[in-house]
Design an enzyme around this catalytic site. Structure first.
Site, PDB file in Angstrom:
ATOM      1  CG  ASP A 243      -0.362  -0.476   2.403  1.00 38.40           C
ATOM      2  OD1 ASP A 243       0.863  -0.675   2.543  1.00 38.40           O
ATOM      3  OD2 ASP A 243      -0.989  -0.425   3.459  1.00 38.40           O
TER       4      ASP A 243
ATOM      5  CD  GLU B  23      -8.261   1.555   7.851  1.00 37.42           C
ATOM      6  OE1 GLU B  23      -8.402   0.694   9.054  1.00 37.42           O
ATOM      7  OE2 GLU B  23      -7.724   2.578   8.164  1.00 37.42           O
TER       8      GLU B  23
ATOM      9  CG  HIS C 107      -5.550  -1.695   8.859  1.00 39.39           C
ATOM     10  ND1 HIS C 107      -5.649  -0.518   9.584  1.00 39.39           N
ATOM     11  CD2 HIS C 107      -4.294  -2.108   9.091  1.00 39.39           C
ATOM     12  CE1 HIS C 107      -4.421  -0.233   9.991  1.00 39.39           C
ATOM     13  NE2 HIS C 107      -3.511  -0.921   9.513  1.00 39.39           N
TER      14      HIS C 107
ATOM     15  CG  ASN D 237      -8.745  -0.590  12.086  1.00 40.83           C
ATOM     16  OD1 ASN D 237      -7.709  -1.269  11.803  1.00 40.83           O
ATOM     17  ND2 ASN D 237      -9.238   0.524  11.573  1.00 40.83           N
TER      18      ASN D 237
HETATM   19  C1  F6R Z   1       1.754  -1.283   6.185  1.00 43.45           C
HETATM   20  C2  F6R Z   1       0.358  -1.811   6.255  1.00 43.45           C
HETATM   21  C3  F6R Z   1      -0.579  -1.720   7.442  1.00 43.45           C
HETATM   22  C4  F6R Z   1       0.404  -2.307   8.748  1.00 43.45           C
HETATM   23  C5  F6R Z   1      -0.319  -2.063  10.036  1.00 43.45           C
HETATM   24  C6  F6R Z   1       0.491  -2.608  11.284  1.00 43.45           C
HETATM   25  O1  F6R Z   1       2.104  -1.414   4.913  1.00 43.45           O
HETATM   26  O2  F6R Z   1      -0.158  -2.416   5.284  1.00 43.45           O
HETATM   27  O3  F6R Z   1      -1.437  -2.886   7.468  1.00 43.45           O
HETATM   28  O4  F6R Z   1       1.077  -3.483   8.786  1.00 43.45           O
HETATM   29  O5  F6R Z   1      -0.871  -0.790   9.960  1.00 43.45           O
HETATM   30  O6  F6R Z   1       1.294  -1.388  11.285  1.00 43.45           O
HETATM   31  P1  F6R Z   1       2.511  -1.614  12.589  1.00 43.45           P
HETATM   32  O7  F6R Z   1       3.348  -2.492  12.039  1.00 43.45           O
HETATM   33  O8  F6R Z   1       3.253  -0.319  12.566  1.00 43.45           O
HETATM   34  O9  F6R Z   1       1.724  -1.662  13.771  1.00 43.45           O
END
Ligand code: F6R
Length: 242
Positions: A63, A139, A134, A132
């Protein structure tokens, strides 16, 4: 389950090593964020000491913020170059990612889907998980068949990522992301990574509650390939019988 960040990284390096042993040019999709940092540091170290040859991989990202230029140090593309691609010396032509500065984001998402499917999908896809539920930037409300698209980020996600920006207001409100369906249908093997006690509840719900769009990570229950949960003790605390 692994004990700590060091064991987490070592297990991840082993998984990448397996992919390199199985294919001359493994196609790997990488997550950004705090969770994979120890893994990327360990991969860089393994490349430096000659244990593995990461220059053979082809890389994709899950992403990107929108709008966001790749050269912005806060872009996910810049994150991956800083933490992995540049230190291992990966050729620029071996990396693809969603362009957060695209004038036509829908066309860019279609291009990215074609890039992934045209390459034959991912041999290995690393995912983090949001508080949450995702995965990538899918989301709550994201269905199992969703494809690469432009999405609105939740307030909770923006807050979780605000430490990378001067203020909460500066965190982009939108993103481009692969879909849940892209992940499920284009990956041969998925590694869901989680570290820290703040991920314990969402990880347990992801694995054991009924599959629902409200918790997009729960759609991983329907994945038919090889599925690995790479979690440290704190994140795995609510998973029974480990
Ligand atoms: C990042 C992504 C997100 C993260 C998620 C957890 O490329 O796609 O889904 O993996 O937000 O983020 P951290 O590891 O910072 O807790």
């Amino acid at each position: 389950m692994v004990a700590d960040a060091r064991a987490f990284a070592a297990a991840g390096v082993e998984i990448v090593g397996d992919a390199l042993a199985r294919s001359p040019e493994p196609r790997v999709c990488f997550a950004t964020g705090e969770t994979p940092k120890p893994l990327y540091a360990a991969l860089v170290a393994a490349q430096a000491n000659g244990t593995i040859d990461l220059k053979r991989i082809r890389a994709w990202l899950l992403d990107e913020y929108f709008p966001m230029t790749a050269s912005n140090p806060r872009s996910f593309r810049a994150f991956m170059h800083a933490h992995l691609f540049d230190p291992i010396g990966l050729a620029a032509g071996r990396v693809d990612s969603l362009d957060g500065s695209a004038g036509d984001p829908d066309a860019e998402c279609a291009r990215y889907e074609a890039s992934i499917s045209g390459a034959g999908g991912f041999d290995l896809c690393f995912l983090g998980i949001g508080l949450n539920g995702h995965i990538a930037f899918n989301e709550s409300g994201s269905g199992a068949a969703t494809r690469a698209r432009r999405v609105v980020l939740s307030e909770r996600t923006r807050r979780a990522n605000a430490h990378e920006f001067p203020s909460l207001d500066a965190v982009p409100r939108e993103a481009l992301t692969v879909g849940v369906g892209t992940i499920l249908e284009r990956s041969r093997s998925i590694v869901l990574m989680a570290r820290g006690s703040n991920k314990a509840e969402v990880l347990a719900r992801t694995l054991f509650e009924a599959e629902t769009d409200a918790l997009p990570a729960s759609h991983l229950q329907g994945f038919r390939g090889t599925f690995t949960v790479l979690a440290d003790e704190a994140a795995a605390a609510l998973i029974p019988n480990l």
